[in-house]
Structure formats: C-alpha cells, structure tokens
Motif scaffolding. Sequence first.
Motif, PDB file in Angstrom:
ATOM      1  N   ALA A   1      50.503  -3.673 -57.702  1.00 34.02           N
ATOM      2  CA  ALA A   1      49.058  -3.519 -57.919  1.00 34.02           C
ATOM      3  C   ALA A   1      48.370  -4.798 -57.473  1.00 34.02           C
ATOM      4  O   ALA A   1      48.897  -5.893 -57.684  1.00 34.02           O
ATOM      5  CB  ALA A   1      48.760  -3.260 -59.384  1.00 34.02           C
ATOM      6  N   VAL A   2      47.224  -4.639 -56.819  1.00 36.07           N
ATOM      7  CA  VAL A   2      46.431  -5.801 -56.413  1.00 36.07           C
ATOM      8  C   VAL A   2      45.128  -5.751 -57.202  1.00 36.07           C
ATOM      9  O   VAL A   2      44.416  -4.741 -57.166  1.00 36.07           O
ATOM     10  CB  VAL A   2      46.141  -5.795 -54.895  1.00 36.07           C
ATOM     11  CG1 VAL A   2      45.262  -6.981 -54.508  1.00 36.07           C
ATOM     12  CG2 VAL A   2      47.431  -5.842 -54.101  1.00 36.07           C
ATOM     13  N   LEU A   3      44.846  -6.814 -57.920  1.00 39.31           N
ATOM     14  CA  LEU A   3      43.671  -6.819 -58.789  1.00 39.31           C
ATOM     15  C   LEU A   3      42.743  -7.975 -58.441  1.00 39.31           C
ATOM     16  O   LEU A   3      43.202  -9.090 -58.192  1.00 39.31           O
ATOM     17  CB  LEU A   3      44.101  -6.949 -60.252  1.00 39.31           C
ATOM     18  CG  LEU A   3      45.089  -5.882 -60.736  1.00 39.31           C
ATOM     19  CD1 LEU A   3      45.796  -6.326 -61.993  1.00 39.31           C
ATOM     20  CD2 LEU A   3      44.380  -4.562 -60.970  1.00 39.31           C
ATOM     21  N   THR A   4      41.459  -7.667 -58.440  1.00 35.81           N
ATOM     22  CA  THR A   4      40.462  -8.719 -58.242  1.00 35.81           C
ATOM     23  C   THR A   4      40.344  -9.486 -59.560  1.00 35.81           C
ATOM     24  O   THR A   4      40.270  -8.881 -60.618  1.00 35.81           O
ATOM     25  CB  THR A   4      39.099  -8.098 -57.880  1.00 35.81           C
ATOM     26  OG1 THR A   4      39.280  -7.267 -56.743  1.00 35.81           O
ATOM     27  CG2 THR A   4      38.064  -9.152 -57.565  1.00 35.81           C
TER      28      THR A   4
ATOM     29  N   ARG B   1      56.188 -16.153 -56.933  1.00 37.61           N
ATOM     30  CA  ARG B   1      56.483 -16.316 -55.508  1.00 37.61           C
ATOM     31  C   ARG B   1      56.352 -17.795 -55.151  1.00 37.61           C
ATOM     32  O   ARG B   1      57.090 -18.329 -54.355  1.00 37.61           O
ATOM     33  CB  ARG B   1      55.472 -15.462 -54.719  1.00 37.61           C
ATOM     34  CG  ARG B   1      55.738 -15.374 -53.235  1.00 37.61           C
ATOM     35  CD  ARG B   1      54.560 -14.658 -52.589  1.00 37.61           C
ATOM     36  NE  ARG B   1      54.655 -14.685 -51.154  1.00 37.61           N
ATOM     37  CZ  ARG B   1      55.149 -13.702 -50.427  1.00 37.61           C
ATOM     38  NH1 ARG B   1      55.599 -12.624 -50.999  1.00 37.61           N
ATOM     39  NH2 ARG B   1      55.196 -13.793 -49.116  1.00 37.61           N
TER      40      ARG B   1
ATOM     41  N   LYS C   1      39.931 -19.002 -54.944  1.00 38.03           N
ATOM     42  CA  LYS C   1      38.965 -18.186 -54.209  1.00 38.03           C
ATOM     43  C   LYS C   1      39.558 -17.617 -52.908  1.00 38.03           C
ATOM     44  O   LYS C   1      40.116 -18.372 -52.100  1.00 38.03           O
ATOM     45  CB  LYS C   1      37.725 -19.021 -53.882  1.00 38.03           C
ATOM     46  CG  LYS C   1      36.596 -18.179 -53.317  1.00 38.03           C
ATOM     47  CD  LYS C   1      35.352 -18.992 -53.089  1.00 38.03           C
ATOM     48  CE  LYS C   1      34.286 -18.100 -52.494  1.00 38.03           C
ATOM     49  NZ  LYS C   1      33.044 -18.807 -52.232  1.00 38.03           N
ATOM     50  N   ASN C   2      39.411 -16.320 -52.763  1.00 37.41           N
ATOM     51  CA  ASN C   2      39.880 -15.600 -51.569  1.00 37.41           C
ATOM     52  C   ASN C   2      41.357 -15.818 -51.260  1.00 37.41           C
ATOM     53  O   ASN C   2      41.768 -15.760 -50.110  1.00 37.41           O
ATOM     54  CB  ASN C   2      39.042 -15.971 -50.337  1.00 37.41           C
ATOM     55  CG  ASN C   2      37.656 -15.417 -50.414  1.00 37.41           C
ATOM     56  OD1 ASN C   2      37.451 -14.341 -50.969  1.00 37.41           O
ATOM     57  ND2 ASN C   2      36.695 -16.144 -49.889  1.00 37.41           N
ATOM     58  N   ARG C   3      42.117 -16.114 -52.288  1.00 33.26           N
ATOM     59  CA  ARG C   3      43.568 -16.253 -52.101  1.00 33.26           C
ATOM     60  C   ARG C   3      44.278 -15.265 -53.013  1.00 33.26           C
ATOM     61  O   ARG C   3      43.715 -14.834 -54.017  1.00 33.26           O
ATOM     62  CB  ARG C   3      44.023 -17.682 -52.408  1.00 33.26           C
ATOM     63  CG  ARG C   3      43.595 -18.678 -51.352  1.00 33.26           C
ATOM     64  CD  ARG C   3      44.008 -20.079 -51.730  1.00 33.26           C
ATOM     65  NE  ARG C   3      45.398 -20.362 -51.430  1.00 33.26           N
ATOM     66  CZ  ARG C   3      45.827 -20.923 -50.308  1.00 33.26           C
ATOM     67  NH1 ARG C   3      44.964 -21.252 -49.357  1.00 33.26           N
ATOM     68  NH2 ARG C   3      47.098 -21.180 -50.113  1.00 33.26           N
ATOM     69  N   ILE C   4      45.490 -14.938 -52.632  1.00 34.81           N
ATOM     70  CA  ILE C   4      46.249 -13.964 -53.414  1.00 34.81           C
ATOM     71  C   ILE C   4      47.453 -14.651 -54.056  1.00 34.81           C
ATOM     72  O   ILE C   4      48.146 -15.428 -53.405  1.00 34.81           O
ATOM     73  CB  ILE C   4      46.650 -12.753 -52.531  1.00 34.81           C
ATOM     74  CG1 ILE C   4      47.311 -11.653 -53.376  1.00 34.81           C
ATOM     75  CG2 ILE C   4      47.570 -13.121 -51.380  1.00 34.81           C
ATOM     76  CD1 ILE C   4      47.372 -10.315 -52.658  1.00 34.81           C
TER      77      ILE C   4
ATOM     78  N   TYR D   1      42.661 -12.900 -55.905  1.00 38.94           N
ATOM     79  CA  TYR D   1      43.417 -11.662 -56.128  1.00 38.94           C
ATOM     80  C   TYR D   1      44.785 -11.958 -56.750  1.00 38.94           C
ATOM     81  O   TYR D   1      45.412 -12.972 -56.442  1.00 38.94           O
ATOM     82  CB  TYR D   1      43.579 -10.906 -54.802  1.00 38.94           C
ATOM     83  CG  TYR D   1      42.220 -10.668 -54.192  1.00 38.94           C
ATOM     84  CD1 TYR D   1      41.435  -9.620 -54.620  1.00 38.94           C
ATOM     85  CD2 TYR D   1      41.693 -11.576 -53.277  1.00 38.94           C
ATOM     86  CE1 TYR D   1      40.155  -9.455 -54.133  1.00 38.94           C
ATOM     87  CE2 TYR D   1      40.407 -11.417 -52.781  1.00 38.94           C
ATOM     88  CZ  TYR D   1      39.645 -10.351 -53.219  1.00 38.94           C
ATOM     89  OH  TYR D   1      38.376 -10.206 -52.757  1.00 38.94           O
TER      90      TYR D   1
ATOM     91  N   THR E   1      50.904 -13.963 -56.075  1.00 37.02           N
ATOM     92  CA  THR E   1      51.844 -12.867 -56.343  1.00 37.02           C
ATOM     93  C   THR E   1      52.798 -13.221 -57.475  1.00 37.02           C
ATOM     94  O   THR E   1      53.340 -14.325 -57.506  1.00 37.02           O
ATOM     95  CB  THR E   1      52.642 -12.548 -55.056  1.00 37.02           C
ATOM     96  OG1 THR E   1      51.710 -12.193 -54.044  1.00 37.02           O
ATOM     97  CG2 THR E   1      53.604 -11.387 -55.268  1.00 37.02           C
TER      98      THR E   1
ATOM     99  N   GLU F   1      48.439 -10.184 -57.298  1.00 35.84           N
ATOM    100  CA  GLU F   1      49.315  -9.056 -56.981  1.00 35.84           C
ATOM    101  C   GLU F   1      50.437  -9.060 -58.005  1.00 35.84           C
ATOM    102  O   GLU F   1      51.171 -10.040 -58.126  1.00 35.84           O
ATOM    103  CB  GLU F   1      49.888  -9.178 -55.571  1.00 35.84           C
ATOM    104  CG  GLU F   1      50.765  -7.985 -55.217  1.00 35.84           C
ATOM    105  CD  GLU F   1      51.420  -8.115 -53.849  1.00 35.84           C
ATOM    106  OE1 GLU F   1      51.512  -7.104 -53.147  1.00 35.84           O
ATOM    107  OE2 GLU F   1      51.850  -9.229 -53.500  1.00 35.84           O
TER     108      GLU F   1
ATOM    109  N   ARG G   1      53.864  -7.327 -59.021  1.00 40.95           N
ATOM    110  CA  ARG G   1      54.934  -6.438 -58.562  1.00 40.95           C
ATOM    111  C   ARG G   1      55.886  -6.222 -59.727  1.00 40.95           C
ATOM    112  O   ARG G   1      56.185  -7.169 -60.451  1.00 40.95           O
ATOM    113  CB  ARG G   1      55.701  -7.067 -57.396  1.00 40.95           C
ATOM    114  CG  ARG G   1      54.866  -7.160 -56.142  1.00 40.95           C
ATOM    115  CD  ARG G   1      55.680  -7.775 -55.034  1.00 40.95           C
ATOM    116  NE  ARG G   1      54.886  -7.896 -53.812  1.00 40.95           N
ATOM    117  CZ  ARG G   1      55.334  -8.427 -52.699  1.00 40.95           C
ATOM    118  NH1 ARG G   1      56.550  -8.902 -52.630  1.00 40.95           N
ATOM    119  NH2 ARG G   1      54.559  -8.501 -51.627  1.00 40.95           N
TER     120      ARG G   1
ATOM    121  N   SER H   1      48.921 -19.713 -55.855  1.00 36.61           N
ATOM    122  CA  SER H   1      48.842 -18.979 -54.580  1.00 36.61           C
ATOM    123  C   SER H   1      49.431 -19.799 -53.451  1.00 36.61           C
ATOM    124  O   SER H   1      49.527 -20.997 -53.536  1.00 36.61           O
ATOM    125  CB  SER H   1      47.398 -18.637 -54.250  1.00 36.61           C
ATOM    126  OG  SER H   1      46.620 -19.788 -54.225  1.00 36.61           O
TER     127      SER H   1
END
Lengths: 213, 116
Positions: B56-59, B105, B85-88, B24, B90, B26, B28, B116
């Motif tokens: 906004a959070v996008l796959t 970030r 994978k499965n991490r966000i 994901y 930003t 994100e 900002r 991430s």
Amino acid sequence: MIGRLVHLAAALLFAAVFAMPAAVALAQDSGQPDAYTPVEEFSKQLDAFKKSIPELNKKIEDSAASVDRWTDVNKARKEIEELRSIVGAALGAVADNGPVSTLGTQALNHARNKLRALEQDTRFKTEEREFLLEQWRKLREETEQATEELGAARREFAELLRTLQSNEDFIDELMQVRQAQKALEVIQRLTRDIRDASDQLKKLIGAIKPPGV
Amino acid sequence: MRTLAAAGAALALVGCQSTADVGYVEIRTVPVSTNVSQPSLYLDTIKVEPIRKGSAVLTQRVGTTKLATDGAGGQLTLCEIVVKKNRITTVTVTVLERPPRCQCRNAGGSGRTCIS
C-alpha cells in the motif's frame, strides 16, 4: 537512464488513464443517477486525473531532457527535485488513501452490494432481474479492472519516485565528493606552503654560522 | 449536482495535496498471501485499510510518524518512519511474527527508524 524514466512514466500514465474507459462509459450510460453515484464519482475522478496527464507528461519529458544534458550538479539536483515533485503529485492522486483510490473502493463495494441485493430481490420478473444482474456484473468486472490498473499505476509511480530519489542521493554524494576534493586541494596547498616555509627556514638556519667558524 | 460537488471537493483535495508538504509511505507485508490474517496497522493513530496484494502507498504529512499495531495494553509501536517531502519511505512488515516486525529498506541510526 532518465530517458528510460520518461518512457516508463509515459507508459504508466497511458495505462492509468486509458485502461479504464469501460467502467466510466457504463457509469455514464446509466439512467439511475442515485444507484450509480459512487461509480460516477469514481469516473469523474478518473477523468480529472486523465485531463492532468498531458501537461504532467510534458513536464516530465522537459525536465528529464535537461537532466540528460547535465553538467552542473546543482542544476541536475534541482531538476530531479522538480521531477520528484511532479511524480509525487501523480502518486498522491493514485495513493491508497488518495481520492481516486478511495472512490474506486467505494464504487467496487457498491457494485458488489448491489449484486448481492439484486440476487435476493423479488420485485422483478426473472428476465428483468437477469438483465440487471448482467449489467451489474459487467460493471463490477470493469470497476475491478479499473482499480487493478490504478494499483499498477501506483506501483509504477512509487518505483519512479524511488529511482529519482536514488539519483538525487547519488548527486548529493557526488557533490560531497567534490567538496571533499576541494578540501583536499586546500590541505595540499597548505602543506606545500608549509614545506616551502620549512625549506626557507632550513636555509636560513643553515646560513647562520657561529662567529669564528 | 451532488456528484459535481463531490468531484469538485475531491479535485480541490488533489490540488491541496500537491502543494502541501507531503511525502509517501509504502507499507509492504510479507508474506503477501491474503490467507494470513493481517494485524491491524496504524500510522500514528489512523488505522490503515487492510493491505491488498502485499503493498500500500499512503500519502503522509512530512515528519516522523509511528507505525503501530494493536497490543495488549493499547497500541504497540513497531517502528518510526521519517517522511520527507515528495519522497517515498518503504517499510516491510513481517506479519507472521507476533508482534509483527518492521524491516526498513533504509534504516536510520537506531535501526527502528525507517528513512527515505
């Protein structure tokens, strides 16, 4: 820490699912399937998401409980990885480019367009038009509220995923500390062995006396 | 019938996404205010919908993706984003500057790569 995460997860799942029944109900009460199609699709998606929640919630609770009892960092890491996968799937469902959000935007646009069109529509009597306008206004407000709630759920899931990430990173760092400690132990043992060997050698050298001394 | 088919397709999509290698992103935007005209943003070549309420959070598929904006001679890369994978991951975009600027970030070695 993890216990708090579970409560947070449960709360946001609850909010995401149960804060939007009004729009769903309005859509389902409609006798005009074509006009309501985007709203219906949105409500179906919300329903599907809602149905997946109890299982999801249980998985989060089970995993978090076992992480709470962690003694084995490898196991804890694996559990957090599983939790990330669960939360990630939930975040995917409500992501801005995910199916539920996309349908929500479509439903909202449809309601807004319909209101604009009805305001210009001269086919109906004033009271009929007012009635229809009122229905669509209500529907627009409910859909707006539903998309707002979806946004809140998205923020919460994202935050949850970030927390799990930092936990996992912390565990990774802990594992690196352990590895470093093990390496240090090996070096210390080696140093001791070398020192012992050196002492032995010194003794040996000390014992050697030239002939006649 | 049409609705059922659409719902089924969307559900299948959800199912696929949960098993595929996705993470994901994100995005900002600062300032959050919607009064500021937002620049167009692209993740690789896909245009990002205007960001509401500053986030906004996008796959996104796992890998390195480019965040770009419209420039004089085509798309201008603002920064790269590493998606795991499965991490966000930003990234904050300061939209008042021209061109907009990325703030990671968690930045990678080069400083223009967000991880991430």
